[in-house]
Each structure stands twice: as structure tokens, then as C-alpha cells.
Design an enzyme around this catalytic site. Structure first.
Site, PDB file in Angstrom:
ATOM      1  N   MET A  30       0.840  -1.201   0.000  1.00 41.01           N
ATOM      2  CA  MET A  30       0.000   0.000   0.000  1.00 41.01           C
ATOM      3  C   MET A  30       0.877   1.254   0.000  1.00 41.01           C
ATOM      4  O   MET A  30       0.408   2.349   0.358  1.00 41.01           O
ATOM      5  CB  MET A  30      -0.943  -0.002   1.203  1.00 41.01           C
ATOM      6  CG  MET A  30      -1.897  -1.207   1.161  1.00 41.01           C
ATOM      7  SD  MET A  30      -3.429  -0.943   2.044  1.00 41.01           S
ATOM      8  CE  MET A  30      -2.829  -0.730   3.699  1.00 41.01           C
ATOM      9  N   GLU A  35      11.781  -0.094   5.082  1.00 38.56           N
ATOM     10  CA  GLU A  35      12.716  -1.233   5.023  1.00 38.56           C
ATOM     11  C   GLU A  35      12.000  -2.588   5.032  1.00 38.56           C
ATOM     12  O   GLU A  35      12.538  -3.568   4.516  1.00 38.56           O
ATOM     13  CB  GLU A  35      13.709  -1.171   6.185  1.00 38.56           C
ATOM     14  CG  GLU A  35      14.861  -0.203   5.959  1.00 38.56           C
ATOM     15  CD  GLU A  35      15.838  -0.674   4.856  1.00 38.56           C
ATOM     16  OE1 GLU A  35      16.041  -1.884   4.705  1.00 38.56           O
ATOM     17  OE2 GLU A  35      16.378   0.200   4.161  1.00 38.56           O
ATOM     18  N   HIS A  37       9.129  -3.293   3.458  1.00 43.62           N
ATOM     19  CA  HIS A  37       8.803  -3.522   2.048  1.00 43.62           C
ATOM     20  C   HIS A  37      10.069  -3.845   1.250  1.00 43.62           C
ATOM     21  O   HIS A  37      10.064  -4.718   0.388  1.00 43.62           O
ATOM     22  CB  HIS A  37       8.155  -2.271   1.445  1.00 43.62           C
ATOM     23  CG  HIS A  37       6.876  -1.843   2.094  1.00 43.62           C
ATOM     24  ND1 HIS A  37       6.763  -0.671   2.794  1.00 43.62           N
ATOM     25  CD2 HIS A  37       5.655  -2.440   2.155  1.00 43.62           C
ATOM     26  CE1 HIS A  37       5.519  -0.545   3.235  1.00 43.62           C
ATOM     27  NE2 HIS A  37       4.833  -1.607   2.872  1.00 43.62           N
ATOM     28  N   LYS A 149       4.995  -9.979   9.262  1.00 46.51           N
ATOM     29  CA  LYS A 149       4.440  -8.938  10.114  1.00 46.51           C
ATOM     30  C   LYS A 149       2.914  -9.046  10.145  1.00 46.51           C
ATOM     31  O   LYS A 149       2.288  -8.819  11.158  1.00 46.51           O
ATOM     32  CB  LYS A 149       4.908  -7.589   9.557  1.00 46.51           C
ATOM     33  CG  LYS A 149       4.076  -6.396   9.893  1.00 46.51           C
ATOM     34  CD  LYS A 149       4.393  -5.896  11.279  1.00 46.51           C
ATOM     35  CE  LYS A 149       3.798  -4.556  11.588  1.00 46.51           C
ATOM     36  NZ  LYS A 149       2.422  -4.381  11.186  1.00 46.51           N
ATOM     37  N   ASP A 150       2.342  -9.353   8.971  1.00 46.50           N
ATOM     38  CA  ASP A 150       0.892  -9.536   8.858  1.00 46.50           C
ATOM     39  C   ASP A 150       0.628 -11.038   8.705  1.00 46.50           C
ATOM     40  O   ASP A 150       0.270 -11.519   7.630  1.00 46.50           O
ATOM     41  CB  ASP A 150       0.359  -8.738   7.677  1.00 46.50           C
ATOM     42  CG  ASP A 150       0.656  -7.250   7.832  1.00 46.50           C
ATOM     43  OD1 ASP A 150      -0.039  -6.589   8.603  1.00 46.50           O
ATOM     44  OD2 ASP A 150       1.626  -6.760   7.210  1.00 46.50           O
ATOM     45  N   SER A 185       6.239  -0.255  10.130  1.00 47.20           N
ATOM     46  CA  SER A 185       4.892  -0.174   9.564  1.00 47.20           C
ATOM     47  C   SER A 185       4.710   1.238   9.031  1.00 47.20           C
ATOM     48  O   SER A 185       5.216   2.193   9.622  1.00 47.20           O
ATOM     49  CB  SER A 185       3.858  -0.454  10.655  1.00 47.20           C
ATOM     50  OG  SER A 185       2.596   0.061  10.268  1.00 47.20           O
TER      51      SER A 185
HETATM   52  P1  AMP Z   1       1.496  -2.836   3.513  1.00 45.74           P
HETATM   53  O1  AMP Z   1       2.026  -1.814   2.580  1.00 45.74           O
HETATM   54  O2  AMP Z   1       1.521  -2.439   4.952  1.00 45.74           O
HETATM   55  O3  AMP Z   1       0.172  -3.412   3.066  1.00 45.74           O
HETATM   56  O4  AMP Z   1       2.521  -4.051   3.438  1.00 45.74           O
HETATM   57  C1  AMP Z   1       2.871  -4.638   2.214  1.00 45.74           C
HETATM   58  C2  AMP Z   1       3.637  -5.904   2.480  1.00 45.74           C
HETATM   59  O5  AMP Z   1       4.811  -5.593   3.246  1.00 45.74           O
HETATM   60  C3  AMP Z   1       2.832  -6.924   3.308  1.00 45.74           C
HETATM   61  O6  AMP Z   1       3.097  -8.232   2.829  1.00 45.74           O
HETATM   62  C4  AMP Z   1       3.375  -6.713   4.685  1.00 45.74           C
HETATM   63  O7  AMP Z   1       3.271  -7.858   5.508  1.00 45.74           O
HETATM   64  C5  AMP Z   1       4.835  -6.403   4.395  1.00 45.74           C
HETATM   65  N1  AMP Z   1       5.433  -5.687   5.516  1.00 45.74           N
HETATM   66  C6  AMP Z   1       4.980  -4.564   6.135  1.00 45.74           C
HETATM   67  N2  AMP Z   1       5.756  -4.242   7.188  1.00 45.74           N
HETATM   68  C7  AMP Z   1       6.720  -5.194   7.243  1.00 45.74           C
HETATM   69  C8  AMP Z   1       7.829  -5.430   8.128  1.00 45.74           C
HETATM   70  N3  AMP Z   1       8.102  -4.625   9.149  1.00 45.74           N
HETATM   71  N4  AMP Z   1       8.614  -6.512   7.889  1.00 45.74           N
HETATM   72  C9  AMP Z   1       8.346  -7.342   6.850  1.00 45.74           C
HETATM   73  N5  AMP Z   1       7.320  -7.169   5.988  1.00 45.74           N
HETATM   74  C10 AMP Z   1       6.512  -6.120   6.181  1.00 45.74           C
END
Ligand code: AMP
Length: 268
Positions: A30, A35, A37, A149-150, A185
Site C-alpha cells: 500500500m 525497510e 517492504h 508482520k501480517d 509499519s
Molecule cells: P502494507 O504496505 O503495509 O500493506 O505491506 C505490504 C507488504 O509488506 C505486506 O506483505 C506486509 O506484511 C509487508 N510488511 C509490512 N511491514 C513489514 C515489516 N516490518 N517486515 C516485513 N514485511 C513487512
């Protein structure tokens, strides 16, 4: 690096790679890339010929009253990060491109999407599953990378991929943390300095849970007792569940920011 904003642009950007039988890796995000991502992008770069990152703040996975309007966005910064990570294609569709007028088909995960985050955020995993399904169809990756993380999201996506026979391998990557232990996050920017200190209790709680679990004690109770000592924080849940393996998961509110974190209770 190509930037595609529509499905036809994306298909054109990937036509050659598909034609040549390249291994295409997708990293769905999103945006507001950090780091965490980047670790997924690196994993994709190491194992795939063509790396696609999608940047789409998916309204379907936000509930009423959640932070859709305020979710951090920084497209210029994201494009620079993607370029620096040697991404081949950035896919940044508009909401209308993903959900045009009349859109009316949803992927609704079963039991796995009903508890923990699914209970706290009704409809969340329906939005996640639907957008992932669309992204898989649009990009046609052999492999897609998600962060632990998720953890429940990984479990939901694996369930959908298995149940719908999707030809995509799901790779789960470890959680990346700041040196103070806070899992990275995009929402961490909402934390004040004092709230950041409070938020460190999440990892302390998970570590206490992990220690308790390893010595045969109650991991949930151990984690909960650490969080209960922290005045600036409200616990949403502390629970043990099978999320892509036995996992201790927590969700808390620090001020008005909701944070989730987890550790696996089984050794890899
Ligand atoms: P998001 O943009 O928050 O939807 O996250 C996109 C992807 O990055 C998802 O697969 C998340 O699980 C992963 N992600 C977000 N934060 C982290 C983190 N701290 N460590 C590893 N992967 C992450």
C-alpha cells in the site's frame, strides 16, 4: 523501470517477460515504502527475473471509521525507493481502475478470516483477498512475497491460493524491526515520540510469551502481563493461533494508532 497505471499498461509492460517465460515476482504493497517492504523487494530481486511492486491503498480492506483518508501516501518517494531496489515494473492503479463502477465480485475467505484481525476489522480480509486475487490475475506472477508482520494475511492468502488453485507460490518473509524493536509499519509515522516508547512493549510482550512458551508455560498470559503493565496502551487481543504456523499475535492501540505484531512459537 516502467510505471503502469492501468491493466492494459501493465499487460504491455509484462508482455515480453510473459512471452519469454520469465519468472515474475510480485510484491503487493500500500506504498509509503520502508525497510520492511524493501526486504520483500530484495527477496524478489534475488529469486525472480522480473520484479513487480504494486502500490495501491485498497479501500476495500479499510472499515468505516478506519484511517483510509489519512493513510500515508508518498508516490514520489516510493518510485525512488522502487528504482533503488531495481524494480522492473511499478503498478500503481487508481481506485477506479481496480474497482470500476458496477464492480460486484468478492473473494470471501472462510474461518481463517473471521478471528483476530478478522473479528476486529470486519470485512478486512474480504478486501485483502479480493485485491490479491485481482493483482494475481492482472500481473500473472509465478511467486508473490508477503511479510510475516501480517501473519494472518499470509495465512488468508495461502488459503485463497490453495482453495482457488491459483498458480502462484506464496513466500513469507521475516518481520523487519527498528533497532528499538518496533516492527516497521507505514502507520508508525502516526506515533509521537512518547507513543513510540510505549509501543516497544509489543516486542517485550512477544518475547516474554516466546520464553514462556518454550518452557511449557502459557505464552498468552505471559505476553498479556507485560502489556497490562504499560499504561499508555490498550490491548485489543493477545492470542495464540495457527497463522502459517503456531503464532503468538498481539494487537494494541497506542493513542489512536492500532499496531499489530507477532512471533512464531515454533522454530523454523
Ligand atoms: P502494507 O504496505 O503495509 O500493506 O505491506 C505490504 C507488504 O509488506 C505486506 O506483505 C506486509 O506484511 C509487508 N510488511 C509490512 N511491514 C513489514 C515489516 N516490518 N517486515 C516485513 N514485511 C513487512
Amino acid at each position: 523501470m516502467k510505471v503502469a497505471r492501468t491493466v492494459p499498461e501493465l499487460r504491455e509492460a509484462l508482455a515480453q517477460a510473459h512471452g519469454a517465460g520469465k519468472r515474475i515476482g510480485l510484491v503487493p504493497t500500500m506504498g509509503a515504502l520502508h525497510e520492511g517492504h524493501l526486504s520483500l523487494l530484495r527477496a524478489a530481486r534475488e529469486t525472480c527475473d522480473t520484479v513487480v511492486v504494486s502500490i495501491f491503498v485498497n479501500p476495500a480492506q479499510f472499515g468505516r471509521g478506519e484511517d483510509l483518508e489519512h493513510y500515508p501516501r508518498d508516490e514520489a518517494g516510493d518510485l525512488a525507493v522502487a528504482e533503488g531496489a531495481s524494480v522492473d515494473v511499478v503498478y500503481a492503479p487508481s481506485v477506479d481502475e481496480m474497482y470500476p463502477a458496477g464492480f460486484d465480485t468478492w473473494i470471501d475467505p472462510g474461518k481463517i478470516g473471521t478471528y483476530l484481525e478478522g473479528a476486529a476489522r470486519p470485512g478486512h480480509f474480504r478486501g485483502v483477498a479480493t485485491v490479491c486475487m485481482k493483482l494475481f490475475e492482472q500481473v500473472g506472477p509465478q511467486v508473490a512475497f508477503f511479510g510475516r508482520k501480517d501473519a494472518q494475511q499470509v495465512a488468508v492468502v495461502r488459503q485463497v491460493v490453495a482453495d482457488l488453485d491459483l498458480p502462484v507460490e506464496i513466500v513469507a518473509c521475516p518481520t523487519i524491526r527498528d533497532p528499538d524493536g518496533l516492527a516497521l509499519s507505514s502507520r508508525n509515522v502516526f506515533l509521537s515520540e512518547r507513543e513510540r516508547v510505549t509501543a516497544r512493549a509489543l516486542l517485550r510482550a512477544l518475547e516474554a510469551g516466546l520464553r514462556a512458551g518454550r518452557s511449557g508455560d502459557d505464552a498468552v498470559r505471559a505476553a498479556r502481563s507485560v502489556l497490562d503493565l504499560e499504561p499508555g496502551l490498550r490491548v485489543d487481543y493477545v492470542a495464540e493461533a495457527d497463522l502459517d504456523g503456531r503464532t503468538l499475535a498481539v494487537a494494541v492501540l497506542v493513542g489512536s494508532t492500532r499496531l499489530i505484531d507477532n512471533v512464531r512459537l515454533v522454530e523454523e
